[in-house]
Design a protein around this motif. Structure first.
Motif, PDB file in Angstrom:
ATOM      1  N   GLY A 111      -9.708  12.618  -2.094  1.00  0.00           N
ATOM      2  CA  GLY A 111      -9.052  12.415  -3.376  1.00  0.00           C
ATOM      3  C   GLY A 111      -7.575  12.725  -3.366  1.00  0.00           C
ATOM      4  N   GLY A 112      -7.024  13.084  -2.220  1.00  0.00           N
ATOM      5  CA  GLY A 112      -5.594  13.369  -2.142  1.00  0.00           C
ATOM      6  C   GLY A 112      -4.778  12.084  -2.187  1.00  0.00           C
ATOM      7  N   ARG A 113      -3.490  12.240  -2.041  1.00  0.00           N
ATOM      8  CA  ARG A 113      -2.603  11.075  -2.074  1.00  0.00           C
ATOM      9  C   ARG A 113      -2.792  10.239  -0.810  1.00  0.00           C
ATOM     10  NH1 ARG A 113       2.200  14.866  -3.848  1.00  0.00           N
ATOM     11  NH2 ARG A 113       1.967  14.696  -6.090  1.00  0.00           N
ATOM     12  N   ALA A 114      -2.624   8.926  -0.966  1.00  0.00           N
ATOM     13  CA  ALA A 114      -2.739   8.038   0.175  1.00  0.00           C
ATOM     14  C   ALA A 114      -1.401   7.870   0.883  1.00  0.00           C
ATOM     15  CB  ALA A 114      -3.269   6.674  -0.264  1.00  0.00           C
ATOM     16  N   ALA A 115      -0.345   8.439   0.320  1.00  0.00           N
ATOM     17  CA  ALA A 115       0.989   8.414   0.906  1.00  0.00           C
ATOM     18  C   ALA A 115       1.644   9.762   0.590  1.00  0.00           C
ATOM     19  CB  ALA A 115       1.806   7.257   0.333  1.00  0.00           C
ATOM     20  N   PRO A 116       2.745  10.098   1.256  1.00  0.00           N
ATOM     21  CA  PRO A 116       3.399  11.386   0.989  1.00  0.00           C
ATOM     22  C   PRO A 116       3.827  11.525  -0.477  1.00  0.00           C
ATOM     23  CG  PRO A 116       4.353  10.328   2.923  1.00  0.00           C
ATOM     24  CD  PRO A 116       3.394   9.353   2.319  1.00  0.00           C
ATOM     25  N   GLY A 117       4.009  12.757  -0.921  1.00  0.00           N
ATOM     26  CA  GLY A 117       4.352  13.029  -2.312  1.00  0.00           C
ATOM     27  C   GLY A 117       5.696  12.490  -2.734  1.00  0.00           C
ATOM     28  N   ASP A 118       6.640  12.284  -1.789  1.00  0.00           N
ATOM     29  CA  ASP A 118       7.952  11.769  -2.174  1.00  0.00           C
ATOM     30  C   ASP A 118       7.966  10.241  -2.288  1.00  0.00           C
ATOM     31  OD1 ASP A 118       7.585  11.379   0.518  1.00  0.00           O
ATOM     32  OD2 ASP A 118       9.629  11.916   1.101  1.00  0.00           O
ATOM     33  N   ALA A 119       6.873   9.591  -1.940  1.00  0.00           N
ATOM     34  CA  ALA A 119       6.773   8.128  -2.073  1.00  0.00           C
ATOM     35  C   ALA A 119       6.593   7.764  -3.542  1.00  0.00           C
ATOM     36  CB  ALA A 119       5.595   7.609  -1.255  1.00  0.00           C
ATOM     37  N   PRO A 120       7.009   6.560  -3.943  1.00  0.00           N
ATOM     38  CA  PRO A 120       6.810   6.153  -5.332  1.00  0.00           C
ATOM     39  C   PRO A 120       5.323   6.067  -5.676  1.00  0.00           C
ATOM     40  CG  PRO A 120       7.829   4.382  -4.053  1.00  0.00           C
ATOM     41  CD  PRO A 120       7.716   5.569  -3.153  1.00  0.00           C
ATOM     42  N   ALA A 121       5.016   6.160  -6.958  1.00  0.00           N
ATOM     43  CA  ALA A 121       3.623   6.204  -7.422  1.00  0.00           C
ATOM     44  C   ALA A 121       2.777   5.030  -6.917  1.00  0.00           C
ATOM     45  CB  ALA A 121       3.581   6.287  -8.939  1.00  0.00           C
ATOM     46  N   PRO A 122       3.258   3.774  -6.958  1.00  0.00           N
ATOM     47  CA  PRO A 122       2.404   2.684  -6.449  1.00  0.00           C
ATOM     48  C   PRO A 122       2.072   2.827  -4.967  1.00  0.00           C
ATOM     49  CG  PRO A 122       4.158   1.776  -7.801  1.00  0.00           C
ATOM     50  CD  PRO A 122       4.454   3.245  -7.610  1.00  0.00           C
ATOM     51  N   ALA A 123       2.993   3.361  -4.188  1.00  0.00           N
ATOM     52  CA  ALA A 123       2.714   3.533  -2.757  1.00  0.00           C
ATOM     53  C   ALA A 123       1.694   4.633  -2.526  1.00  0.00           C
ATOM     54  CB  ALA A 123       4.012   3.858  -2.009  1.00  0.00           C
ATOM     55  N   ARG A 124       1.673   5.649  -3.389  1.00  0.00           N
ATOM     56  CA  ARG A 124       0.707   6.732  -3.234  1.00  0.00           C
ATOM     57  C   ARG A 124      -0.704   6.286  -3.578  1.00  0.00           C
ATOM     58  NH1 ARG A 124       4.687   9.964  -6.137  1.00  0.00           N
ATOM     59  NH2 ARG A 124       3.342   9.713  -7.945  1.00  0.00           N
ATOM     60  N   GLN A 125      -0.845   5.247  -4.399  1.00  0.00           N
ATOM     61  CA  GLN A 125      -2.164   4.792  -4.843  1.00  0.00           C
ATOM     62  C   GLN A 125      -2.466   3.380  -4.349  1.00  0.00           C
ATOM     63  OE1 GLN A 125      -4.299   6.785  -6.218  1.00  0.00           O
ATOM     64  NE2 GLN A 125      -2.835   8.456  -6.401  1.00  0.00           N
ATOM     65  N   TRP A 126      -2.005   3.016  -3.170  1.00  0.00           N
ATOM     66  CA  TRP A 126      -2.186   1.651  -2.679  1.00  0.00           C
ATOM     67  C   TRP A 126      -3.656   1.244  -2.544  1.00  0.00           C
ATOM     68  CZ3 TRP A 126      -4.688   0.440   1.778  1.00  0.00           C
ATOM     69  CH2 TRP A 126      -4.852   1.448   2.719  1.00  0.00           C
ATOM     70  N   PRO A 127      -4.590   2.119  -2.177  1.00  0.00           N
ATOM     71  CA  PRO A 127      -5.984   1.656  -2.097  1.00  0.00           C
ATOM     72  C   PRO A 127      -6.530   1.227  -3.459  1.00  0.00           C
ATOM     73  CG  PRO A 127      -5.728   3.692  -0.863  1.00  0.00           C
ATOM     74  CD  PRO A 127      -4.480   3.489  -1.646  1.00  0.00           C
TER      75      PRO A 127
ATOM     76  N   VAL B  52     -15.095  -0.279   1.793  1.00  0.00           N
ATOM     77  CA  VAL B  52     -14.567  -0.190   3.164  1.00  0.00           C
ATOM     78  C   VAL B  52     -13.385   0.776   3.217  1.00  0.00           C
ATOM     79  CG1 VAL B  52     -13.369  -1.504   4.960  1.00  0.00           C
ATOM     80  CG2 VAL B  52     -15.406  -2.455   3.866  1.00  0.00           C
ATOM     81  N   LEU B  53     -12.486   0.691   2.222  1.00  0.00           N
ATOM     82  CA  LEU B  53     -11.355   1.617   2.196  1.00  0.00           C
ATOM     83  C   LEU B  53     -11.823   3.059   2.046  1.00  0.00           C
ATOM     84  CD1 LEU B  53      -8.775  -0.300  -0.025  1.00  0.00           C
ATOM     85  CD2 LEU B  53      -8.575   0.226   2.399  1.00  0.00           C
ATOM     86  N   ARG B  54     -12.820   3.254   1.226  1.00  0.00           N
ATOM     87  CA  ARG B  54     -13.341   4.618   1.009  1.00  0.00           C
ATOM     88  C   ARG B  54     -13.972   5.170   2.283  1.00  0.00           C
ATOM     89  NH1 ARG B  54     -13.567   9.213  -0.165  1.00  0.00           N
ATOM     90  NH2 ARG B  54     -14.725  10.153  -1.870  1.00  0.00           N
ATOM     91  N   TRP B  55     -14.520   4.284   3.114  1.00  0.00           N
ATOM     92  CA  TRP B  55     -15.156   4.700   4.352  1.00  0.00           C
ATOM     93  C   TRP B  55     -14.131   4.951   5.457  1.00  0.00           C
ATOM     94  CZ3 TRP B  55     -18.113   1.047   8.066  1.00  0.00           C
ATOM     95  CH2 TRP B  55     -18.801   1.789   9.021  1.00  0.00           C
ATOM     96  N   VAL B  56     -13.112   4.081   5.560  1.00  0.00           N
ATOM     97  CA  VAL B  56     -12.189   4.099   6.689  1.00  0.00           C
ATOM     98  C   VAL B  56     -10.983   5.007   6.453  1.00  0.00           C
ATOM     99  CG1 VAL B  56     -10.644   2.646   8.058  1.00  0.00           C
ATOM    100  CG2 VAL B  56     -12.895   1.812   7.433  1.00  0.00           C
ATOM    101  N   VAL B  57     -10.384   4.925   5.281  1.00  0.00           N
ATOM    102  CA  VAL B  57      -9.141   5.659   5.017  1.00  0.00           C
ATOM    103  C   VAL B  57      -9.485   7.096   4.623  1.00  0.00           C
ATOM    104  CG1 VAL B  57      -7.058   5.708   3.594  1.00  0.00           C
ATOM    105  CG2 VAL B  57      -8.025   3.523   4.292  1.00  0.00           C
ATOM    106  N   PRO B  58      -8.879   8.091   5.271  1.00  0.00           N
ATOM    107  CA  PRO B  58      -9.246   9.474   4.963  1.00  0.00           C
ATOM    108  C   PRO B  58      -8.827   9.940   3.573  1.00  0.00           C
ATOM    109  CG  PRO B  58      -7.514   9.389   6.629  1.00  0.00           C
ATOM    110  CD  PRO B  58      -7.929   7.984   6.362  1.00  0.00           C
ATOM    111  N   SER B  59      -7.712   9.439   3.060  1.00  0.00           N
ATOM    112  CA  SER B  59      -7.242   9.853   1.749  1.00  0.00           C
ATOM    113  C   SER B  59      -6.929   8.603   0.929  1.00  0.00           C
ATOM    114  CB  SER B  59      -5.990  10.722   1.898  1.00  0.00           C
ATOM    115  OG  SER B  59      -5.565  11.160   0.650  1.00  0.00           O
TER     116      SER B  59
END
Length: 184
Positions: A71-87, A127-134
């Motif tokens: 449930g953490g961010r999918a990108a670093p915290g300094d990235a814009p909001a859309p990049a953090r929630q790309w999945p 598939v994203l939930r299975w493969v991507v760790p965050s």
């Protein structure tokens, strides 16, 4: 309350309404004794720096709410909001494209293809939930529950879109026998 006192600061006027007992305080006061009232009052701190509340004495089974796995961010915290929630955005945009196709109906098979896009979006989410760790906000429950939910719902939507009438792209003869047997 006495002059210059407020309920927030926890000070009481001597002999005031708070000490009068159940008759002055209403029905709530009958359940609260003087000792319990004193325990619920905030503790006074030295020089008006505020007060701290005593912990609640209510019984609770939950002590902490854990975030789902991944449930953490999918990108670093300094990235814009859309990049953090790309999945999540990938799944939502694919499902939105399917809904747009179904809603606008630009060609003959738009309903079927739009419904398939919605199902594929859920399968991509699995598939994203299975493969991507965050995966950010795509993680709603535990990984296993999300995989089962997204996968099952996506598979069912794709199968129903393939079997939609008229002229289904997928023909399952046993389903026709089941329908004929139950409707007789």
């Amino acid at each position: 309350m006495g002059a210059g006192t407020s309920p927030a600061d926890g000070s009481h006027a001597p002999g005031g309404a708070e000490d009068a007992g159940p008759a002055a305080g209403g029905p709530e006061e009958t359940a609260v004794t003087g000792a319990a009232r004193a325990a619920d009052e905030p503790a006074e701190s030295g020089e008006g720096g505020g007060s701290t509340r005593a912990p609640s004495r209510r019984f609770s089974l939950t002590h902490d709410t854990a975030r789902p796995e991944g449930g953490g961010r999918a990108a670093p915290g300094d990235a814009p909001a859309p990049a953090r929630q790309w999945p999540l955005l990938t799944v939502l945009c694919t499902a939105g494209a399917g809904l747009l196709l179904v809603g606008t109906d630009p060609f003959a098979e738009a309903f079927r293809i739009g419904a398939m896009l919605i199902g594929v979006a859920l399968l991509v989410g699995a598939v994203l939930r299975w493969v991507v760790p965050s995966v950010g906000m795509l993680a709603v429950r535990s990984r296993f529950t999300d995989l089962v939910t997204y996968g099952l719902m996506g598979s069912l939507i794709v199968l129903l879109a393939l079997m939609a009438q008229p002229k289904p792209w997928l023909y399952v003869p046993i389903l026709q026998d089941i329908v004929h047997f139950t409707i007789r």
